[in-house]
Each structure stands twice: as structure tokens, then as C-alpha cells.
Design a protein around this motif. Structure first.
Motif, PDB file in Angstrom:
ATOM      1  N   ASP A  79      -7.788   3.752   0.315  1.00 56.60           N
ATOM      2  CA  ASP A  79      -8.571   4.184   1.155  1.00 56.60           C
ATOM      3  C   ASP A  79      -8.674   2.871   2.236  1.00 56.60           C
ATOM      4  N   GLY A  80      -7.941   1.852   2.130  1.00 58.49           N
ATOM      5  CA  GLY A  80      -8.141   0.775   3.396  1.00 58.49           C
ATOM      6  C   GLY A  80      -9.031  -0.080   2.895  1.00 58.49           C
ATOM      7  N   ARG A  81      -9.740  -0.255   1.903  1.00 61.18           N
ATOM      8  CA  ARG A  81     -10.821  -1.163   1.691  1.00 61.18           C
ATOM      9  C   ARG A  81     -10.583  -2.523   0.944  1.00 61.18           C
ATOM     10  N   SER A  82      -9.235  -2.588   0.576  1.00 60.42           N
ATOM     11  CA  SER A  82      -9.029  -3.962  -0.046  1.00 60.42           C
ATOM     12  C   SER A  82      -7.756  -4.825   0.876  1.00 60.42           C
ATOM     13  N   SER A  92      -9.427   2.387  -3.935  1.00 59.55           N
ATOM     14  CA  SER A  92      -9.668   1.390  -3.024  1.00 59.55           C
ATOM     15  C   SER A  92      -8.818   0.902  -2.041  1.00 59.55           C
ATOM     16  N   ARG A 145       0.888  -1.142  -0.025  1.00 60.83           N
ATOM     17  CA  ARG A 145      -0.160   0.034  -0.005  1.00 60.83           C
ATOM     18  C   ARG A 145       0.862   1.238  -0.094  1.00 60.83           C
TER      19      ARG A 145
END
Length: 678
Positions: A74-77, A71, A42
Motif C-alpha cells: 500500500d506504499g506505507r513502508s 502495508s 515492492r
């Protein structure tokens, strides 16, 4: 002593420069590696994605990747594998951003250039972006409109002239090589008769209602919607391929909706380039040698067999309607291999043996390059069979390699040939709309048959996503329209207006009513053979006039292509083919091995085969430059090999580091239009 030969070709107007917009890419931290933790990946993505210019270019190129990266940031994966795949895709774009010249979104664009006594280079920053609607999004919007009978009321429709009838059914080309088959029911037969010429949708619906009074309006709308969906009917909402902006003629509401969808940008570079005449001379020479070394100097075996079949069945001097000839039941159908991505096995030839010997000697002697002599060229030419004629026109694509402008002007350069196109306009046609005078020399191009008329071939791509590749403005007085909605008018011909004849050992195309011979120019870079993006009849029309001429593309190694290594081929200052290696997955550790273990075996393979540090990976125009001394390129290569359906990846020798020095270090290639000398 071998006899010298004059060039078969001469320049045919301005060339087209293709160049990367940027010389520097986003800052990239050290590559995390396959076993890195989620936060490491990330962090790497965040650093690369922070470059605003790169992020914009990558987002336009791949909206899906953009959404995925955002995504992740934004920490969604939470899945590491998914994040790593996104990083690999981002890394490929980051390399392409500065190292590839093939026109692509905001990454690389085009400009016209000329040849002169002196060289000149100027690249500014006022590049012009010309956006056109994304074909897939536009197709979806139009399809939704075509399903609504009320909205379609005043829209005109006509029958697709690519359909064929057989055994009580109607067949219409669909995506790729597939066909849709419909029963020839009475209602369908009425539509075929009533819509042979453009007719208003509401008038066609009224004819259905009058003929079939027991049907309901939803039933009639449903039938017409189905016929539009399967492409048996074409509506005026789908602009023919000579209309550059396919939204121009749409109803205002639909046009506004289409323009709110993602776009496909073309980039006109702010650049002025003049190259020395010596570069043009080298391009003419390279094209001449490629023509002489063609694998099929008198046309492909499939076209040879088809020509023989035509001569046996119809005889010489007889002109037969195109629709009858290409009918698989009543006529000959189409040549073998049309609609398929494979060719019939062929016997080993003397040309194959000579090339196998040449490649084998180079491998044994440890040479990556072979310099062709006049005697070698004549021997290979004689082995394949000498051509009777040269293609009347083509385009040569390659890279001018020189360390500086001064070196270029004194003739210290190499021309690295990438490929040659089947005809003028193949590489450049889709960009003619960016330049007011582009394509203006097309009416003066020569033809295979003296006195034949050159006409433009206009057709929709066989796959929706390739629509913009076939769009080019009309540059010739007459055109042949295939599979499009188009009104009959002056200068417009349809397949039903054409006939095929045979004389002097060659097939030819003619206008049936006047017997005027025609040769068609198809200004599209779509590969007719391999990707099923071209309707079969369109390919037939584009190829028939040149069926007996050499097929000039890139240098074809023939049977030697299966070797693990083939050397570069050089003639004078031209590199006709780069050195090439075939890397097989089975030669390296499997997926369970660590990257270090895999890389160790790769480098051992490289030492055995003499593979350099810097290579180009891929085929055709899709080369990715990789430095195999670095972790990220190694990971990219492994991922590409893992994804290969054949378990093989092709590596080519990369240009020297200073190859683009004359152009300020900017990745580039040139397209040179050439025509046969009289």
C-alpha cells in the motif's frame, strides 16, 4: 564374522504421514538482491503475494508478516531494510510452502497410513481444516475475564499443584524456566488451604471476607486476580490438556470472544497411503541400530547421579512421596539440568574417539557417506556400554526416498531417518483429535517394568504459545494431572498421590495408596531438554520410568559434533544420519561485503569441504531446503548466518531430486510407531 541380531522392535499400529499440501508454489520473479531499490523489492513482493492460496496460508502462519507486506504494497513502508526483511521472510515461507513436510497451518498436514503387501498412494483435494483458538489470544481473553470479580463469581478455582512452599514464601512456575515468588501472607495461606480442592470463586471470596473483615471487595478481587495471574490459582476456564477444544467449556460470551480471535489450524489430508512391509522392516532395523548406538545406553549421567543419591538417602524398597523427593530442601530436588538448557562438561569417552576417527577418515578420503558394518556397530556399542533393556516404545520419523512406485514395491528405496521420539505419541499425539481411532493402541503398549500400569500425563505447556502442542485426547483409562484445574475423580491422579521407589538398580513411580507401579505416557512433541516448555515436575514424571533405558533420539555424534564435517551414516537401506557441515560466520566476509564477494568466499569454502549444491539449513525439524547456485537461497543463508547467536549455521546434505518420486513429487515424511519385542 559378526553375529546377526533380530530387531528389538516391531510395528505398533498405523503410522502417520506428514506431507506438504502443494507441489507448486507462487511464481517468483528474479531475486532483487541486497542493493536493490525499494520499488524493485515492492514489485517482487507484489508478484509473490498475488498468489491467493499462498497468501492465505502465509497470512494464517504469520499475521504480523501479512500486515507488514500489505502495508508495503500500500506504499506505507518507505524503508528499504524493512521491505527487504519482509521479502526474506516471504521467501522462506514460499520455499516451505512446497518443500517441507512438517505439519504447519495450511502448508502441510497429516494422514494415517498402513503397511501391506502392496503399495498404494492416493491424494485428493478435499483436505479438512480443523481450527483451534490461537493459544496467546485465548490466554489474553481468559486473563481479562479472570480479573473481573463479577464475571468470575460462579467459576471454580483451585490451587496449582505445582507450587512449593519454602522459607515463608510460595513459588509457582511461570513462563519457561522462571518462577514467581510470593510472601506467604495470612490471606495467601487461607487461599492455599481453602482451594486445595475446586471451590467457587465467590465462596473463596466470602471466606476471605469472613477471615479479614477489614478488607474491601476490590482488595479481595485484586488478591484473587493476582493469584490467578501468577498461576498460583487455576480456574476452570483453563481446560486441562486432555480437552482438545479449550473453548468448549467457556461461558458463552467468553467462548464467542475467543472464537473471534485468530485460529491455529490443523490439516487432515485427503490421502490414502499403504507402504510395503519392507519399509516397516527397515524402520524396525533403523530403530534397533539407533538404540544400540545410543550415547547413553543405560540412561543419562544426570539420572544416574540422581538414582545413586536416592539409593544412598532412602535405600532399596522404600517408597517416598513424590512431593517430598522433589523438594529441594527436604528431599533431593530434581536431577541436574532440569530447567536449564545446558549440560555439565563430560570427559572424552572411547565412543567419542571412535566416532572422531570415523569422521576424520571420511573427511581425508573425501567421502560424504560411511556404510556401517555389523562389526563397527558392535565396536561402538561396546564402547558406550551395552544396554540392559530397550525403550518399551517410540516413534521413528523419516523420509522414504524412492523414484517411483514401481521402484518402491521392488525394494529400491532408502529410509532417511530424521529423528526418533522418546515414546509413542510424542510426534502424533497432538493430531489424535483428527482421527477417531488414533491412539487406540496405546493401552496395549509395553512398559519398562512388567506389570506396571500405563497412565497418561496431562499438563499445560510452560509457555503459553505452545499450549496446543500438549493437547491430546485421553486414550488411557487413568491419567496424572499436573498444574491443571481438574476435579478429583475416577482414574484421576495428582502429584500428591504418587511416590518414588528404588529397586533392582532402577527408580520407579508408584501410586502411594495402592503401591501399583505406574509409567506415564506424555503425548507431546515438546523437547523436554532444550526449550523450557515443560514444567519440571512433568518432565520428571515423564522420564523417571525410562531413566535407566537408552535415550533414543537422532544419532548423537558426541564430541565429533564440534567438527566442521561429519559424514552420513548408512546401514542397509537406512540413512541414520545425514552428512553435516558447520558454516562459521568468521570463515566468510563480514556484513560490509557485497553478496557477490560473500558468495565467492562461500563457494570457495564449499569446494574445500565438498558441500553439495542443495542443502538443508537448520536443526531438528526446522530444515529449510536451499539451492546454493541461486541468488535468493544465498541471501537467505547469509541472513540466517548473520542472525545466528553462535555465529554458526548447520548445513545437511539434501535428499536427491527424485526422493519424493513415489509420492508424486510431494514433500513428505512418515512417523512409524514401534514397540519393543517381548
Amino acid at each position: 564374522m559378526t553375529r546377526s541380531r533380530l530387531s528389538l522392535y516391531q510395528g505398533a499400529g498405523e503410522g502417520m504421514l506428514r506431507a506438504a499440501v502443494n507441489r507448486t508454489g507462487p511464481d517468483m520473479p528474479p531475486w532483487p538482491g541486497p542493493t536493490a531499490h525499494l520499488e524493485h523489492w515492492r514489485s517482487w513482493l507484489a508478484a509473490v503475494w498475488a498468489d491467493d492460496t499462498f497468501r492465505q496460508a502465509a497470512s494464517i502462519a504469520s499475521p504480523d508478516l501479512s500486515r507488514q507486506v500489505q502495508s508495503i504494497l500500500d506504499g506505507r513502508s518507505p524503508k528499504v531494510r524493512r521491505v527487504r526483511r519482509a521479502a526474506l521472510a516471504t521467501a522462506r515461507y514460499a520455499i516451505r510452502y512446497t518443500r517441507r513436510s512438517a505439519p504447519f497451518g495450511l502448508f502441510a498436514g497429516v494422514a494415517l497410513f498402513e503397511f501391506g503387501e502392496t503399495a498404494e498412494v492416493r491424494v485428493g483435494v478435499r483436505h479438512q481444516v480443523v481450527a483451534r483458538p490461537d493459544p496467546v489470544a485465548l490466554d489474553a481473553a481468559i486473563s481479562g475475564w479472570e480479573a473481573d470479580g463479577a464475571r468470575m463469581s460462579e467459576v471454580e478455582v483451585c490451587v496449582n499443584n505445582l507450587l512449593r512452599q519454602e522459607g515463608g514464601r510460595v513459588y509457582v512456575p511461570s513462563e519457561g524456566a522462571s518462577e514467581v515468588s510470593l510472601a506467604l501472607a495470612p490471606a495467601v495461606a487461607l487461599v492455599l488451604d481453602a482451594a486445595r480442592s475446586p471451590i467457587r470463586y465467590s465462596a473463596l471470596a466470602d471466606k476471605l471476607a469472613a477471615e479479614f473483615p477489614n478488607t474491601t471487595e476490590p482488595q479481595r478481587v485484586g488478591l484473587l486476580g493476582q493469584l490467578l495471574r501468577v498461576r498460583l490459582l487455576r480456574s476452570s476456564l483453563r481446560a486441562p490438556a486432555t480437552v482438545v477444544d479449550p473453548t468448549a467449556a467457556l461461558p458463552p460470551a467468553l467462548r464467542e470472544d475467543a472464537r473471534n480471535h485468530p485460529t491455529a489450524p490443523d490439516l487432515r489430508l485427503d490421502a490414502t497411503v499403504r507402504l510395503p512391509e519392507s519399509v516397516l522392516t527397515e524402520a524396525e532395523t533403523a530403530a534397533t541400530v539407533l538404540t544400540r548406538l545410543s550415547m547413553h545406553p543405560t540412561g543419562t549421567p544426570a539420572w544416574h547421579r540422581y538414582t545413586e543419591q536416592f539409593a544412598d538417602r532412602y535405600g532399596e524398597g522404600v517408597e517416598v512421596a513424590l512431593e517430598l523427593v522433589t523438594d529441594p530442601k527436604q528431599g533431593l530436588g530434581l536431577p541436574e539440568g532440569f530447567g536449564q538448557a545446558s549440560e555439565l562438561p563430560r570427559p572424552m569417552t572411547r565412543r567419542d574417539r571412535l566416532l572422531l576417527e570415523l569422521a576424520g577418515i571420511a573427511a581425508v578420503e573425501g567421502r560424504r557417506e560411511v556404510t556401517l558394518s555389523g562389526a563397527m556397530i558392535e565396536e561402538l556399542e561396546a564402547a558406550a556400554g551395552k544396554s540392559v533393556l530397550a525403550p518399551p516404545h517410540l516413534e521413528l520419523c523419516g523420509q522414504v526416498q524412492s523414484g517411483s512406485m514401481r521402484a518402491l514395491e521392488r525394494g529400491d528405496f532408502r529410509l532417511q531417518v530424521s529423528t526418533a521420539s522418546r515414546a509413542a505419541g510424542s510426534f502424533t499425539g497432538r493430531f489424535w483429535h483428527l482421527f477417531p481411532k488414533a491412539g487406540a493402541t496405546s493401552p496395549g503398549l509395553p512398559t519398562v517394568e512388567p506389570g506396571a500400569e500405563l497412565a497418561q500425563l496431562s499438563f499445560h505447556a510452560g509457555r503459553v504459545r505452545a499450549d496446543l502442542l500438549t493437547r491430546a485426547p485421553q486414550v488411557l483409562p487413568r491419567l496424572v494431572s499436573v498444574g491443571e484445574f481438574r476435579h478429583r475423580g475416577k482414574g484421576v491422579l495428582f502429584p500428591s498421590d504418587l511416590a518414588v521407589g528404588f529397586r533392582d538398580g532402577r527408580l520407579y513411580l508408584t501410586e502411594a495408596a495402592t503401591h501399583k507401579r505406574l509409567e506415564l505416557l506424555a503425548p507431546t512433541a515438546i523437547n523436554f531438554v532444550w526449550n523450557n516448555h515443560t514444567p519440571r515436575v512433568a518432565r520428571f514424571l515423564a522420564e523417571i520410568s525410562r531413566a535407566g533405558a537408552p535415550q533414543v533420539t537422532w544419532f548423537d555424534w558426541g564430541a565429533a559434533w564440534t567438527l566442521p564435517f561429519t559424514p552420513a551414516l548408512r546401514y542397509r537401506r537406512s540413512i541414520l544420519a545425514a552428512a553435516r557441515w558447520r558454516l562459521r560466520a568468521r570463515d566468510l566476509p563480514g556484513r560490509a561485503a557485497s553478496l557477490d564477494e560473500w558468495a565467492e568466499q562461500l563457494h570457495a569454502w564449499r569446494r574445500r569441504f565438498g558441500v553439495p549444491d542443495c542443502v538443508l539449513v537448520g536443526d531438528d525439524d526446522q530444515h529449510l531446503p536451499l539451492d546454493l547456485r541461486q541468488d535468493m537461497p544465498l541471501d537467505l543463508l547469509r541472513a540466517q548466518l548473520d542472525a545466528s547467536r553462535t555465529g554458526v549455521v548447520t548445513l545437511f546434505d539434501a535428499p536427491p531430486p527424485d526422493a519424493d518420486g513415489w509420492f508424486g513429487g510431494r514433500a513428505h515424511s512418515i512417523v512409524v510407531p514401534l514397540k519393543a519385542r517381548s
